[in-house]
Design an enzyme around this catalytic site. Structure first.
Site, PDB file in Angstrom:
ATOM      1  N   SER A  80      -2.783  24.734 -73.932  1.00 28.43           N
ATOM      2  CA  SER A  80      -3.828  23.808 -73.473  1.00 28.43           C
ATOM      3  C   SER A  80      -3.446  23.000 -72.237  1.00 28.43           C
ATOM      4  O   SER A  80      -4.232  22.873 -71.309  1.00 28.43           O
ATOM      5  CB  SER A  80      -4.204  22.872 -74.618  1.00 28.43           C
ATOM      6  N   CYS A 136      -1.416  27.360 -90.070  1.00 31.16           N
ATOM      7  CA  CYS A 136      -0.622  26.141 -89.944  1.00 31.16           C
ATOM      8  C   CYS A 136      -1.276  25.050 -90.780  1.00 31.16           C
ATOM      9  O   CYS A 136      -2.460  25.129 -91.092  1.00 31.16           O
ATOM     10  CB  CYS A 136      -0.521  25.700 -88.489  1.00 31.16           C
ATOM     11  N   GLU A 174      15.691  32.798 -83.150  1.00 29.79           N
ATOM     12  CA  GLU A 174      14.407  32.608 -83.848  1.00 29.79           C
ATOM     13  C   GLU A 174      13.619  33.916 -83.924  1.00 29.79           C
ATOM     14  O   GLU A 174      13.061  34.259 -84.963  1.00 29.79           O
ATOM     15  CB  GLU A 174      13.566  31.546 -83.122  1.00 29.79           C
ATOM     16  N   ARG A 225      -4.277  19.045 -79.164  1.00 32.07           N
ATOM     17  CA  ARG A 225      -4.313  18.139 -80.329  1.00 32.07           C
ATOM     18  C   ARG A 225      -5.592  17.327 -80.354  1.00 32.07           C
ATOM     19  O   ARG A 225      -6.066  16.945 -81.420  1.00 32.07           O
ATOM     20  CB  ARG A 225      -3.049  17.281 -80.369  1.00 32.07           C
ATOM     21  N   CYS A 250      -1.126  21.657 -89.890  1.00 31.11           N
ATOM     22  CA  CYS A 250      -1.315  20.374 -89.181  1.00 31.11           C
ATOM     23  C   CYS A 250      -2.775  19.930 -89.086  1.00 31.11           C
ATOM     24  O   CYS A 250      -3.072  18.743 -89.182  1.00 31.11           O
ATOM     25  CB  CYS A 250      -0.662  20.406 -87.803  1.00 31.11           C
ATOM     26  N   LYS A 254       8.592  28.835 -80.549  1.00 25.61           N
ATOM     27  CA  LYS A 254       7.617  27.791 -80.229  1.00 25.61           C
ATOM     28  C   LYS A 254       8.353  26.486 -79.983  1.00 25.61           C
ATOM     29  O   LYS A 254       9.086  25.999 -80.843  1.00 25.61           O
ATOM     30  CB  LYS A 254       6.630  27.633 -81.385  1.00 25.61           C
ATOM     31  N   CYS A 273       2.976  19.733 -89.638  1.00 27.32           N
ATOM     32  CA  CYS A 273       2.777  21.147 -89.973  1.00 27.32           C
ATOM     33  C   CYS A 273       3.302  21.511 -91.365  1.00 27.32           C
ATOM     34  O   CYS A 273       3.313  22.678 -91.749  1.00 27.32           O
ATOM     35  CB  CYS A 273       3.421  22.031 -88.913  1.00 27.32           C
ATOM     36  N   LYS A 322       5.879  30.381 -76.770  1.00 27.84           N
ATOM     37  CA  LYS A 322       4.897  29.335 -76.520  1.00 27.84           C
ATOM     38  C   LYS A 322       5.574  28.018 -76.209  1.00 27.84           C
ATOM     39  O   LYS A 322       6.481  27.661 -76.941  1.00 27.84           O
ATOM     40  CB  LYS A 322       4.029  29.177 -77.773  1.00 27.84           C
ATOM     41  N   ARG A 357       7.161  16.524 -83.517  1.00 29.55           N
ATOM     42  CA  ARG A 357       7.433  17.802 -84.166  1.00 29.55           C
ATOM     43  C   ARG A 357       8.833  18.346 -83.853  1.00 29.55           C
ATOM     44  O   ARG A 357       9.101  19.526 -84.025  1.00 29.55           O
ATOM     45  CB  ARG A 357       6.391  18.832 -83.725  1.00 29.55           C
ATOM     46  N   TYR A 411      -7.143  30.172 -72.828  1.00 28.96           N
ATOM     47  CA  TYR A 411      -8.486  29.583 -72.804  1.00 28.96           C
ATOM     48  C   TYR A 411      -9.261  30.069 -71.582  1.00 28.96           C
ATOM     49  O   TYR A 411     -10.468  29.878 -71.500  1.00 28.96           O
ATOM     50  CB  TYR A 411      -8.385  28.049 -72.809  1.00 28.96           C
TER      51      TYR A 411
END
Ligand code: PBG
Length: 324
Positions: A274, A120, A233, A205, A122, A195, A130, A248, A217, A313
């Protein structure tokens, strides 16, 4: 005919019987562990909104990778925080860039660990979007060239798989083409196919230093209200050559995971993002929930919904717990 012939509780009588009829099992093999790489040496910088996660320098990143591998996690995904950002995201495709350097170091020390890279722009763009920006617009087609260059540079550095997360149209084909014409036809593409433009990304971020400096975005990531569009998609990305498709975020998008799993015959990944992680951490810190039980329940439900693999995570903590 129902009760008293049928008593579902019979199969919940004790732990052994419950284990026998359990439909969904999670193992460390289901996890992909995200890592944030930054320049320097011996750096382990706390990410305040994601307790337990760090921005790590390459040497520390190798240690994280070794640790994940030790707990039976098959793969990591790398995000880079470059030293310089500009309008063309130059550092994204610099052969000596932060991610490229990390890939080489990890593959050198832990060759059996699958190294996936987030592709990506970004993190590398001065404006945090992005794609290439012109007059306040995020341009699609000119961005494809940069993404392809970035993916190729990751493959050249030794990445085992690339994962484009930008949501530009046509990027899977652009990446597949450049990989194939350079002898990397065996490198799979894991597409962030469905996404969504989600508020659950804000801790990331901070971690990746990739907040857009203007706007948002929503002109490239999907509207959270849309379900059928996710199938479009995903279909397009598979047509363009995606080997694995991702949904996501995950937790608020279980219907999407389930639809994608039912509709297509490629492996499905779910990104436990996150914000989902941070909410669990915050509630656990307050003493309101049992962190590990909630984590395992969340990860199990993502797999139950249809995820074949989960980017999380929590990976190392969960793997440690599962190994007890
Ligand atoms: C880069 C990217 C993002 C995430 C993964 N890759 C952020 C975004 O789209 O703004 C989010 C991951 C997370 O929240 O854990 N485009």
């Amino acid at each position: 005919m129902s009760f008293p012939i049928h008593r579902p509780r019979r199969l919940r009588l004790n732990r052994i019987i419950r284990n026998m009829v359990r439909e969904t099992l999670i193992t460390p093999n289901d996890f992909i562990y995200p890592l944030f790489v930054i320049s320097g040496k011996g750096v382990r910088k706390k990410i305040s909104s994601m307790p337990g996660c760090f921005q790590v320098s390459v040497d520390e990143c190798v240690k994280e990778a070794q640790n994940a591998h030790k707990f039976g996690i098959p793969a990591i995904i790398l995000f880079g925080i470059p030293e310089r950002k500009d309008e063309k995201g130059t550092e994204a495709y610099n052969p000596k860039g932060i991610v490229q350097t990390a890939i080489r170091a990890i593959k050198d020390k832990v060759p059996d660990l699958v190294v996936i890279t987030d592709v990506c722009m970004c993190e590398y763009m001065s404006h945090g979007h992005c794609g290439i920006v012109k007059k306040g617009k995020i341009l699609n087609d000119p961005t494809l060239e940069l993404l392809a260059k970035e993916a190729l540079s990751h493959a050249k550095a030794g990445a085992d798989m690339v994962a484009p997360s930008d949501m530009m149209d046509g990027r899977i084909m652009a990446i597949r083409n450049i990989l194939d014409t350079n002898g990397f036809e065996d490198i799979p593409v894991m597409s962030y196919a469905a996404k969504y433009a989600s508020a659950f990304y804000s801790p990331f971020r901070e971690a990746a230093e990739s907040t857009p400096s203007f706007g948002d975005r929503r002109s490239y990531q999907m509207d959270p209200a849309n379900r059928r569009e996710s199938l479009k998609e995903v279909a397009l990305d598979i047509e363009e050559g995606a080997d694995i498709v991702m949904v996501k975020p995950a937790l608020s998008y279980m219907d999407i995971i389930s639809d994608v799993k039912d509709t297509f015959d490629v492996p499905v990944a779910a990104y436990n993002v996150s914000g989902e992680y941070s909410m669990v951490k915050a509630a656990a810190k307050m003493g309101w929930i049992d962190e590990m039980k909630v984590v395992l329940e969340i990860l199990t439900s993502m797999k139950r919904a249809g995820a074949d693999m989960i980017l999380t995570y929590h990976a190392v903590d969960a793997a440690r717990e599962l190994g007890k």
